[in-house]
Write a protein that holds these residues in place. Structure first.
Motif, PDB file in Angstrom:
ATOM      1  N   GLN A  14     -35.252  16.235 -15.826  1.00  0.00           N
ATOM      2  CA  GLN A  14     -34.834  16.131 -14.432  1.00  0.00           C
ATOM      3  C   GLN A  14     -34.250  14.755 -14.125  1.00  0.00           C
ATOM      4  O   GLN A  14     -33.241  14.635 -13.428  1.00  0.00           O
ATOM      5  N   GLN A  15     -34.880  13.713 -14.659  1.00  0.00           N
ATOM      6  CA  GLN A  15     -34.411  12.354 -14.384  1.00  0.00           C
ATOM      7  C   GLN A  15     -32.983  12.149 -14.865  1.00  0.00           C
ATOM      8  O   GLN A  15     -32.142  11.580 -14.155  1.00  0.00           O
ATOM      9  N   TRP A  16     -32.684  12.628 -16.057  1.00  0.00           N
ATOM     10  CA  TRP A  16     -31.357  12.384 -16.611  1.00  0.00           C
ATOM     11  C   TRP A  16     -30.303  13.298 -16.027  1.00  0.00           C
ATOM     12  O   TRP A  16     -29.158  12.883 -15.823  1.00  0.00           O
ATOM     13  N   ILE A  17     -30.656  14.505 -15.703  1.00  0.00           N
ATOM     14  CA  ILE A  17     -29.703  15.379 -15.021  1.00  0.00           C
ATOM     15  C   ILE A  17     -29.354  14.797 -13.656  1.00  0.00           C
ATOM     16  O   ILE A  17     -28.187  14.774 -13.243  1.00  0.00           O
ATOM     17  N   ARG A  18     -30.359  14.254 -12.963  1.00  0.00           N
ATOM     18  CA  ARG A  18     -30.107  13.682 -11.643  1.00  0.00           C
ATOM     19  C   ARG A  18     -29.271  12.409 -11.738  1.00  0.00           C
ATOM     20  O   ARG A  18     -28.395  12.160 -10.896  1.00  0.00           O
ATOM     21  N   ALA A  19     -29.537  11.587 -12.747  1.00  0.00           N
ATOM     22  CA  ALA A  19     -28.731  10.375 -12.922  1.00  0.00           C
ATOM     23  C   ALA A  19     -27.265  10.725 -13.179  1.00  0.00           C
ATOM     24  O   ALA A  19     -26.355  10.124 -12.597  1.00  0.00           O
ATOM     25  N   LEU A  20     -27.032  11.714 -14.032  1.00  0.00           N
ATOM     26  CA  LEU A  20     -25.659  12.140 -14.303  1.00  0.00           C
ATOM     27  C   LEU A  20     -25.029  12.769 -13.066  1.00  0.00           C
ATOM     28  O   LEU A  20     -23.815  12.625 -12.825  1.00  0.00           O
ATOM     29  N   HIS A  21     -25.852  13.458 -12.279  1.00  0.00           N
ATOM     30  CA  HIS A  21     -25.333  14.148 -11.095  1.00  0.00           C
ATOM     31  C   HIS A  21     -24.799  13.159 -10.057  1.00  0.00           C
ATOM     32  O   HIS A  21     -23.830  13.460  -9.339  1.00  0.00           O
ATOM     33  N   VAL A  22     -25.389  11.970  -9.972  1.00  0.00           N
ATOM     34  CA  VAL A  22     -24.947  10.995  -8.973  1.00  0.00           C
ATOM     35  C   VAL A  22     -24.015   9.934  -9.559  1.00  0.00           C
ATOM     36  O   VAL A  22     -23.514   9.079  -8.828  1.00  0.00           O
ATOM     37  N   ALA A  23     -23.766   9.982 -10.856  1.00  0.00           N
ATOM     38  CA  ALA A  23     -22.896   8.981 -11.484  1.00  0.00           C
ATOM     39  C   ALA A  23     -21.476   9.083 -10.931  1.00  0.00           C
ATOM     40  O   ALA A  23     -20.974  10.177 -10.673  1.00  0.00           O
ATOM     41  N   PRO A  24     -20.791   7.953 -10.732  1.00  0.00           N
ATOM     42  CA  PRO A  24     -19.403   7.986 -10.255  1.00  0.00           C
ATOM     43  C   PRO A  24     -18.525   8.804 -11.197  1.00  0.00           C
ATOM     44  O   PRO A  24     -18.618   8.679 -12.418  1.00  0.00           O
ATOM     45  N   CYS A  25     -17.681   9.624 -10.615  1.00  0.00           N
ATOM     46  CA  CYS A  25     -16.757  10.440 -11.423  1.00  0.00           C
ATOM     47  C   CYS A  25     -15.574  10.816 -10.557  1.00  0.00           C
ATOM     48  O   CYS A  25     -15.746  11.330  -9.452  1.00  0.00           O
ATOM     49  N   GLY A  26     -14.377  10.562 -11.046  1.00  0.00           N
ATOM     50  CA  GLY A  26     -13.173  10.896 -10.307  1.00  0.00           C
ATOM     51  C   GLY A  26     -12.623   9.699  -9.556  1.00  0.00           C
ATOM     52  O   GLY A  26     -12.873   8.539  -9.895  1.00  0.00           O
ATOM     53  N   VAL A  27     -11.855   9.968  -8.507  1.00  0.00           N
ATOM     54  CA  VAL A  27     -11.208   8.915  -7.726  1.00  0.00           C
ATOM     55  C   VAL A  27     -12.249   8.187  -6.888  1.00  0.00           C
ATOM     56  O   VAL A  27     -12.995   8.802  -6.123  1.00  0.00           O
ATOM     57  N   GLU A  28     -12.294   6.895  -7.027  1.00  0.00           N
ATOM     58  CA  GLU A  28     -13.192   6.051  -6.246  1.00  0.00           C
ATOM     59  C   GLU A  28     -12.487   5.501  -5.004  1.00  0.00           C
ATOM     60  O   GLU A  28     -13.064   5.446  -3.930  1.00  0.00           O
ATOM     61  N   ARG A  29     -11.217   5.116  -5.170  1.00  0.00           N
ATOM     62  CA  ARG A  29     -10.475   4.533  -4.048  1.00  0.00           C
ATOM     63  C   ARG A  29      -8.977   4.647  -4.303  1.00  0.00           C
ATOM     64  O   ARG A  29      -8.524   4.465  -5.429  1.00  0.00           O
ATOM     65  N   MET A  30      -8.241   4.977  -3.260  1.00  0.00           N
ATOM     66  CA  MET A  30      -6.785   4.981  -3.334  1.00  0.00           C
ATOM     67  C   MET A  30      -6.261   3.597  -2.967  1.00  0.00           C
ATOM     68  O   MET A  30      -6.887   2.850  -2.212  1.00  0.00           O
ATOM     69  N   SER A  31      -5.104   3.268  -3.503  1.00  0.00           N
ATOM     70  CA  SER A  31      -4.529   1.945  -3.270  1.00  0.00           C
ATOM     71  C   SER A  31      -3.908   1.847  -1.880  1.00  0.00           C
ATOM     72  O   SER A  31      -3.240   2.774  -1.413  1.00  0.00           O
ATOM     73  N   VAL A  32      -4.152   0.735  -1.227  1.00  0.00           N
ATOM     74  CA  VAL A  32      -3.481   0.430   0.033  1.00  0.00           C
ATOM     75  C   VAL A  32      -2.148  -0.261  -0.250  1.00  0.00           C
ATOM     76  O   VAL A  32      -1.140   0.004   0.401  1.00  0.00           O
ATOM     77  N   ALA A  33      -2.145  -1.133  -1.255  1.00  0.00           N
ATOM     78  CA  ALA A  33      -0.932  -1.881  -1.583  1.00  0.00           C
ATOM     79  C   ALA A  33       0.155  -0.984  -2.159  1.00  0.00           C
ATOM     80  O   ALA A  33       1.346  -1.222  -1.941  1.00  0.00           O
ATOM     81  N   VAL A  34      -0.243   0.055  -2.902  1.00  0.00           N
ATOM     82  CA  VAL A  34       0.720   0.981  -3.513  1.00  0.00           C
ATOM     83  C   VAL A  34       0.366   2.388  -3.042  1.00  0.00           C
ATOM     84  O   VAL A  34      -0.386   3.109  -3.702  1.00  0.00           O
ATOM     85  N   PRO A  35       0.856   2.809  -1.892  1.00  0.00           N
ATOM     86  CA  PRO A  35       0.483   4.102  -1.321  1.00  0.00           C
ATOM     87  C   PRO A  35       0.733   5.261  -2.282  1.00  0.00           C
ATOM     88  O   PRO A  35       1.737   5.304  -2.985  1.00  0.00           O
TER      89      PRO A  35
END
Length: 490
Positions: free
Chosen positions: A320-341
């Motif tokens: 359970q601990q490791w499935i939950r850690a993977l479940h909340v791990a960052p994945c995908g787009v974190e932030r779009m650029s403001v300087a380069v729309p």
């Protein structure tokens, strides 16, 4: 094999690409190709050398009368991503890539990556070197190693080795576009030894499989809404926790820079929960298919009994601990650029996850246009897994390429694009790891741009290249080299 490639135009370029398809070259296995290119250079009387890491340089003296023109470096990487469909036996270390031309005007590979990334850049540079009708200044072709796996060739490139002032990176994948900046990145490695316990009499072993996703490039395609097999299968595992499921093993993804297309887990489950768990998986398959509709529609999710019963599984708390850690791990787009729309600024790919015999391993690839954001997201990722007792480290960090919109080389390229092709070039920044950022750090006086033909599905067996765009790429490359040699403004 691939004799049909030599019937395509421009013939010289495609003849060299045939050599690349017939010579296995996954990352870390470029030696045979390097030897082939050295023999080819010897046959033409071209000087060649290697640096301490093994990167290859082939040089050609200027056309008589053009010795004072600025030196041009044609830069590409020799290795390719090794991805094949799960049901297709292919050994990338010894089997050639089998290609075919579709009725749609695109070149494809049969069930594997094509290697157009960056084989077409390599082929174009070789064709330029042997072109005796081309007027040019001093030329250097730089062929780097292990770009796809670690950026190792560029990171370890000898300094004070290259002589040219202008660098043409031939590793972009969009027709009509020229790149002047790219993301940097870093690999985050997570490892742990997890506690296990024997299966009890009332537990059965089941195989959970998620297949059929498209995959793709973990930078260029990260914002396309495509499925990540690791992200999705962990979501399913999380949903099976109430049934008392315990992880036995897990295998998802094969490369940190490719969106994982498939993931598999073996579970230990109480026998009286098997029917309920199967119903839950069937419901989740429809939920995930609905979420991916119109973007990535091939998902298949199955839960089936194992023929053999494993001796142990993770303890329920550890599972359970490791499935939950993977479940909340960052994945995908974190932030779009403001300087380069319209461009992704920061992202993370859960690229490779494995659990075998209680040994957990994860390799994620963090990218950002800002080096500070790469470092921060990598640190957040490490902090998460250190909370659950894992060992973490950051490897293969490489800088981004800061855009220079006032580049004289860029201005010249845009003018030639307009004159040769009748359209304006789009000036872009890419959310991917071009080697330009690293090379610029070692050679800060270089003026650089990146361009190439239209490639889609890179890093997946769907990789393909539009034939008409290759002809345009070749026309533009030749025109640019001649223009750089003839203009005395330098």
């Amino acid at each position: 094999m691939n004799a049909h490639l030599e019937q395509l135009s421009p013939r010289a370029l495609w003849r060299h690409f045939r050599t690349l398809c017939n010579t296995p070259r996954p990352s870390g296995h470029e030696a045979a190709l390097v030897a082939t290119l050295e023999r080819w250079a010897d046959g033409l009387g071209l000087a060649h050398d290697r640096d301490a890491f093994g990167n290859l340089r082939i040089r050609k003296t200027a056309t008589p009368g053009f010795e004072a023109a600025p030196g041009v470096i044609l830069q590409s990487h020799l290795d390719m991503v090794a991805q094949a469909n799960a049901d297709y036996p292919h050994d990338f270390t010894c089997d050639p890539i089998e290609t075919w031309v579709g009725d749609d005007g695109w070149l494809h590979a049969r069930h594997t990556t094509l290697g157009a990334d960056n084989g077409l850049g390599v082929a174009a540079a070789l064709a330029i070197l042997e072109d005796e009708t081309l007027v040019h200044g001093p030329l250097e072709a730089l062929f780097t190693l292990e770009e796809e796996s670690s950026m190792g060739g560029a990171l370890n490139l000898d300094e004070d080795w290259l002589e040219g002032r202008l660098l043409l990176n031939l590793d972009s994948e969009d027709r009509g576009q020229v790149y002047i900046g790219c993301a940097g990145g870093a690999d985050v490695i997570v490892e742990a030894r997890l506690p296990s316990a024997p299966l009890v009499d009332h537990e059965v072993a089941l195989r959970l499989s998620l297949t059929g996703l498209s995959g793709g490039h973990s930078g260029i395609d990260i914002d396309k809404g495509l499925g990540n097999a690791n992200r999705l299968l962990v979501r399913v595992l999380r949903a099976l926790e109430p049934f008392g499921a315990r992880l036995v093993d897990y295998h998802g993804g094969t490369l940190r820079n490719a969106l994982p297309r498939e993931a598999f887990a073996t579970l230990a489950l109480p026998d009286d929960e098997q029917a309920s768990a199967s119903k839950r998986v069937a419901v989740l398959q429809e939920v995930l298919r609905a979420e991916l509709a119109g973007v990535d529609e091939g998902l298949t999710l199955t839960l089936s009994p194992m023929a053999t019963r494993p001796a142990e599984a993770l303890t329920e708390p550890a599972s359970q601990q490791w499935i939950r850690a993977l479940h909340v791990a960052p994945c995908g787009v974190e932030r779009m650029s403001v300087a380069v729309p319209g461009v992704v600024e920061t992202s993370n790919n859960l690229g490779v996850v494995s659990l075998e015999g209680g040994r957990f391993h994860l390799c994620a690839l963090v990218r950002s246009l800002r080096d500070s954001a790469t470092q921060d997201l990598a640190d957040r990722f490490r902090a998460l897994f250190e909370l659950v007792g894992a060992r973490t480290r950051v490897e293969n960090a490489y800088p981004g390429w800061t855009p220079n919109p006032d580049s004289p080389l860029l201005a010249r390229f845009c003018r030639l694009h307009r004159e040769q092709l009748g359209s304006e070039a789009e000036v872009k920044v890419i959310h991917a790891g071009l080697e330009c950022g690293i090379l610029g750090g070692k050679y800060p006086k270089l003026d650089m741009i990146s361009f190439g033909p239209l490639i889609r599905g890179a890093h997946s067996p769907d990789e393909r290249v539009e034939l008409a765009s290759v002809a345009e790429f070749w026309t533009l490359l030749r025109a640019l080299i001649e223009d750089l040699a003839r203009d005395d403004a330098w």
